[in-house]
Design a protein around this motif. Structure first.
Motif, PDB file in Angstrom:
ATOM      1  N   GLY A  61       0.602  -1.257  -0.423  1.00 22.69           N
ATOM      2  CA  GLY A  61       0.090   0.372   0.352  1.00 22.69           C
ATOM      3  C   GLY A  61       0.927   0.797   0.413  1.00 22.69           C
ATOM      4  O   GLY A  61       0.178   2.533  -0.818  1.00 22.69           O
ATOM      5  N   VAL A  62       2.065   0.899   0.529  1.00 28.40           N
ATOM      6  CA  VAL A  62       2.802   2.400   0.453  1.00 28.40           C
ATOM      7  C   VAL A  62       3.547   2.497  -0.412  1.00 28.40           C
ATOM      8  O   VAL A  62       3.521   3.562  -0.872  1.00 28.40           O
ATOM      9  CB  VAL A  62       3.967   2.513   1.856  1.00 28.40           C
ATOM     10  CG1 VAL A  62       5.143   3.219   1.542  1.00 28.40           C
ATOM     11  CG2 VAL A  62       3.267   2.534   3.445  1.00 28.40           C
ATOM     12  N   LEU A  63       4.181   1.346  -1.312  1.00 28.13           N
ATOM     13  CA  LEU A  63       4.472   2.031  -2.398  1.00 28.13           C
ATOM     14  C   LEU A  63       3.272   2.385  -3.419  1.00 28.13           C
ATOM     15  O   LEU A  63       3.542   2.246  -4.772  1.00 28.13           O
ATOM     16  CB  LEU A  63       5.310   0.652  -2.694  1.00 28.13           C
ATOM     17  CG  LEU A  63       6.346   0.348  -2.619  1.00 28.13           C
ATOM     18  CD1 LEU A  63       7.088  -1.517  -2.844  1.00 28.13           C
ATOM     19  CD2 LEU A  63       7.574   0.945  -2.189  1.00 28.13           C
TER      20      LEU A  63
ATOM     21  N   TYR B 110      10.553   1.359   4.102  1.00 33.90           N
ATOM     22  CA  TYR B 110       9.965   2.157   2.930  1.00 33.90           C
ATOM     23  C   TYR B 110       9.771   3.333   4.394  1.00 33.90           C
ATOM     24  O   TYR B 110       8.765   4.325   3.842  1.00 33.90           O
ATOM     25  CB  TYR B 110       8.698   1.542   1.946  1.00 33.90           C
ATOM     26  CG  TYR B 110       9.328   1.300   1.769  1.00 33.90           C
ATOM     27  CD1 TYR B 110      10.011   1.272   0.779  1.00 33.90           C
ATOM     28  CD2 TYR B 110       8.764  -0.441   1.461  1.00 33.90           C
ATOM     29  CE1 TYR B 110      10.248  -0.039  -0.550  1.00 33.90           C
ATOM     30  CE2 TYR B 110       9.406  -1.514   1.361  1.00 33.90           C
ATOM     31  CZ  TYR B 110       9.539  -1.295  -0.235  1.00 33.90           C
ATOM     32  OH  TYR B 110      10.410  -2.870  -0.632  1.00 33.90           O
ATOM     33  N   ARG B 111       9.222   4.060   5.072  1.00 37.15           N
ATOM     34  CA  ARG B 111       9.084   4.608   6.022  1.00 37.15           C
ATOM     35  C   ARG B 111       9.725   6.316   5.641  1.00 37.15           C
ATOM     36  O   ARG B 111       8.776   7.183   6.035  1.00 37.15           O
ATOM     37  CB  ARG B 111       9.702   4.387   7.561  1.00 37.15           C
ATOM     38  CG  ARG B 111      10.876   4.601   8.270  1.00 37.15           C
ATOM     39  CD  ARG B 111      11.135   4.638   9.647  1.00 37.15           C
ATOM     40  NE  ARG B 111      12.808   4.639   9.744  1.00 37.15           N
ATOM     41  CZ  ARG B 111      13.452   3.669   9.816  1.00 37.15           C
ATOM     42  NH1 ARG B 111      12.936   2.046   9.783  1.00 37.15           N
ATOM     43  NH2 ARG B 111      15.044   3.465  10.199  1.00 37.15           N
ATOM     44  N   SER B 112      10.156   6.432   5.101  1.00 40.98           N
ATOM     45  CA  SER B 112      10.797   8.223   4.683  1.00 40.98           C
ATOM     46  C   SER B 112       9.849   7.536   3.649  1.00 40.98           C
ATOM     47  O   SER B 112       9.361  10.047   3.424  1.00 40.98           O
ATOM     48  CB  SER B 112      12.892   7.898   4.444  1.00 40.98           C
ATOM     49  OG  SER B 112      13.212   6.913   3.423  1.00 40.98           O
ATOM     50  N   ARG B 113      10.440   7.331   2.410  1.00 43.41           N
ATOM     51  CA  ARG B 113       8.942   7.080   1.797  1.00 43.41           C
ATOM     52  C   ARG B 113       7.801   7.518   2.337  1.00 43.41           C
ATOM     53  O   ARG B 113       7.058   8.409   1.761  1.00 43.41           O
ATOM     54  CB  ARG B 113       9.607   6.250   0.255  1.00 43.41           C
ATOM     55  CG  ARG B 113       8.593   6.201  -0.694  1.00 43.41           C
ATOM     56  CD  ARG B 113       8.089   4.741  -1.534  1.00 43.41           C
ATOM     57  NE  ARG B 113       9.629   4.545  -2.614  1.00 43.41           N
ATOM     58  CZ  ARG B 113       9.619   3.729  -2.868  1.00 43.41           C
ATOM     59  NH1 ARG B 113       9.177   3.067  -3.262  1.00 43.41           N
ATOM     60  NH2 ARG B 113      10.390   3.760  -3.801  1.00 43.41           N
ATOM     61  N   PHE B 114       7.447   6.304   2.545  1.00 43.75           N
ATOM     62  CA  PHE B 114       5.890   6.911   3.268  1.00 43.75           C
ATOM     63  C   PHE B 114       5.882   8.335   3.700  1.00 43.75           C
ATOM     64  O   PHE B 114       4.912   8.944   3.717  1.00 43.75           O
ATOM     65  CB  PHE B 114       5.845   5.572   4.677  1.00 43.75           C
ATOM     66  CG  PHE B 114       4.070   5.886   5.248  1.00 43.75           C
ATOM     67  CD1 PHE B 114       3.387   5.915   4.553  1.00 43.75           C
ATOM     68  CD2 PHE B 114       4.047   5.884   6.243  1.00 43.75           C
ATOM     69  CE1 PHE B 114       1.887   5.648   4.709  1.00 43.75           C
ATOM     70  CE2 PHE B 114       2.643   6.091   6.820  1.00 43.75           C
ATOM     71  CZ  PHE B 114       1.548   5.995   6.311  1.00 43.75           C
ATOM     72  N   PHE B 115       7.024   8.499   4.378  1.00 49.74           N
ATOM     73  CA  PHE B 115       6.721   9.715   5.635  1.00 49.74           C
ATOM     74  C   PHE B 115       6.582  11.248   4.443  1.00 49.74           C
ATOM     75  O   PHE B 115       4.786  12.323   4.586  1.00 49.74           O
ATOM     76  CB  PHE B 115       7.540  10.103   6.585  1.00 49.74           C
ATOM     77  CG  PHE B 115       7.173   9.454   8.403  1.00 49.74           C
ATOM     78  CD1 PHE B 115       6.505   9.568   8.517  1.00 49.74           C
ATOM     79  CD2 PHE B 115       8.737   8.613   7.927  1.00 49.74           C
ATOM     80  CE1 PHE B 115       6.213   9.353   9.521  1.00 49.74           C
ATOM     81  CE2 PHE B 115       7.917   7.737   9.862  1.00 49.74           C
ATOM     82  CZ  PHE B 115       6.544   8.133  10.439  1.00 49.74           C
TER      83      PHE B 115
ATOM     84  N   LEU C  57       5.671  10.784   1.183  1.00 50.93           N
ATOM     85  CA  LEU C  57       4.428  10.538   0.595  1.00 50.93           C
ATOM     86  C   LEU C  57       2.872  11.446   1.737  1.00 50.93           C
ATOM     87  O   LEU C  57       2.014  11.764   0.982  1.00 50.93           O
ATOM     88  CB  LEU C  57       4.059   9.295  -0.057  1.00 50.93           C
ATOM     89  CG  LEU C  57       4.739   9.196  -0.766  1.00 50.93           C
ATOM     90  CD1 LEU C  57       4.461   7.538  -1.069  1.00 50.93           C
ATOM     91  CD2 LEU C  57       4.469   9.868  -1.826  1.00 50.93           C
ATOM     92  N   LEU C  58       3.236  11.254   2.931  1.00 49.32           N
ATOM     93  CA  LEU C  58       1.968  11.442   3.923  1.00 49.32           C
ATOM     94  C   LEU C  58       1.713  12.915   4.131  1.00 49.32           C
ATOM     95  O   LEU C  58       0.995  13.350   4.348  1.00 49.32           O
ATOM     96  CB  LEU C  58       1.838  10.353   5.181  1.00 49.32           C
ATOM     97  CG  LEU C  58       1.180  10.804   6.424  1.00 49.32           C
ATOM     98  CD1 LEU C  58      -0.361  10.511   5.837  1.00 49.32           C
ATOM     99  CD2 LEU C  58       1.618  10.298   7.375  1.00 49.32           C
ATOM    100  N   THR C  59       3.032  13.300   3.815  1.00 49.13           N
ATOM    101  CA  THR C  59       2.861  15.295   4.530  1.00 49.13           C
ATOM    102  C   THR C  59       2.575  15.129   2.551  1.00 49.13           C
ATOM    103  O   THR C  59       2.225  16.620   2.509  1.00 49.13           O
ATOM    104  CB  THR C  59       4.706  15.470   4.255  1.00 49.13           C
ATOM    105  OG1 THR C  59       5.395  15.278   6.027  1.00 49.13           O
ATOM    106  CG2 THR C  59       4.833  16.964   4.301  1.00 49.13           C
ATOM    107  N   LYS C  60       3.406  15.194   1.676  1.00 46.07           N
ATOM    108  CA  LYS C  60       2.659  15.608   0.497  1.00 46.07           C
ATOM    109  C   LYS C  60       1.185  15.254   0.288  1.00 46.07           C
ATOM    110  O   LYS C  60      -0.196  16.196  -0.236  1.00 46.07           O
ATOM    111  CB  LYS C  60       3.167  14.933  -0.663  1.00 46.07           C
ATOM    112  CG  LYS C  60       3.880  15.622  -2.251  1.00 46.07           C
ATOM    113  CD  LYS C  60       4.520  14.422  -2.662  1.00 46.07           C
ATOM    114  CE  LYS C  60       4.053  13.820  -3.885  1.00 46.07           C
ATOM    115  NZ  LYS C  60       5.192  13.542  -4.649  1.00 46.07           N
ATOM    116  N   CYS C  61       0.405  14.296   0.828  1.00 43.08           N
ATOM    117  CA  CYS C  61      -0.649  13.842   1.072  1.00 43.08           C
ATOM    118  C   CYS C  61      -1.417  15.107   1.145  1.00 43.08           C
ATOM    119  O   CYS C  61      -2.553  15.350   1.781  1.00 43.08           O
ATOM    120  CB  CYS C  61      -0.964  12.575   0.732  1.00 43.08           C
ATOM    121  SG  CYS C  61      -0.564  11.394  -0.154  1.00 43.08           S
TER     122      CYS C  61
END
Length: 117
Positions: free
Chosen positions: A61-63, A99-104, A106-110
């Motif tokens: 889901g993160v990807l 993948y936590r840095s990618r998730f954070f 993307l979360l910020t972007k969203c």
């Protein structure tokens, strides 16, 4: 045209039952090297929505979040449960994954995109 054939090829590959490693690579590759170049990027929406709704580890889901976010913001995809799914991804398993840095990011972007809320 070449790009239409490129799109057809990718859509046919994504219909296959991909092993997890190939699924992860596809989810990472598509938003940056395919969606911007194909004539109908919304045809990839089902693939990303299905991966985004992954309730197993949450890592798939993160990807999928990156491609889905691009389809929503750039191609006008309407996905009413986007934020419900986003909040489901916030779990200890995801927060301690590679993948936590990618998730954070993307979360910020969203969350910054107020017009999506």
């Amino acid at each position: 045209t070449f790009m239409s054939e490129y799109q057809k090829a990718w859509l046919n590959v994504l219909k296959l039952n991909l092993p997890l490693a190939c699924l992860k690579r596809s989810l990472s590759f598509l938003p940056h090297y395919v969606l911007d170049y194909v004539p109908s990027p919304l045809r990839f929406a089902d693939f990303f929505m299905q991966a985004y709704a992954d309730h197993g580890s949450g890592l798939v889901g993160v990807l999928a979040l990156d491609g889905l976010f691009e389809l929503i913001t750039e191609s006008g995809l309407e996905y009413p449960d986007f934020y419900k799914q986003l909040y489901r991804l916030v779990s200890s398993r995801v927060l301690y994954s590679k993948y936590r840095s990618r998730f954070f990011a993307l979360l910020t972007k969203c969350l910054i995109r107020n017009e999506m809320l």
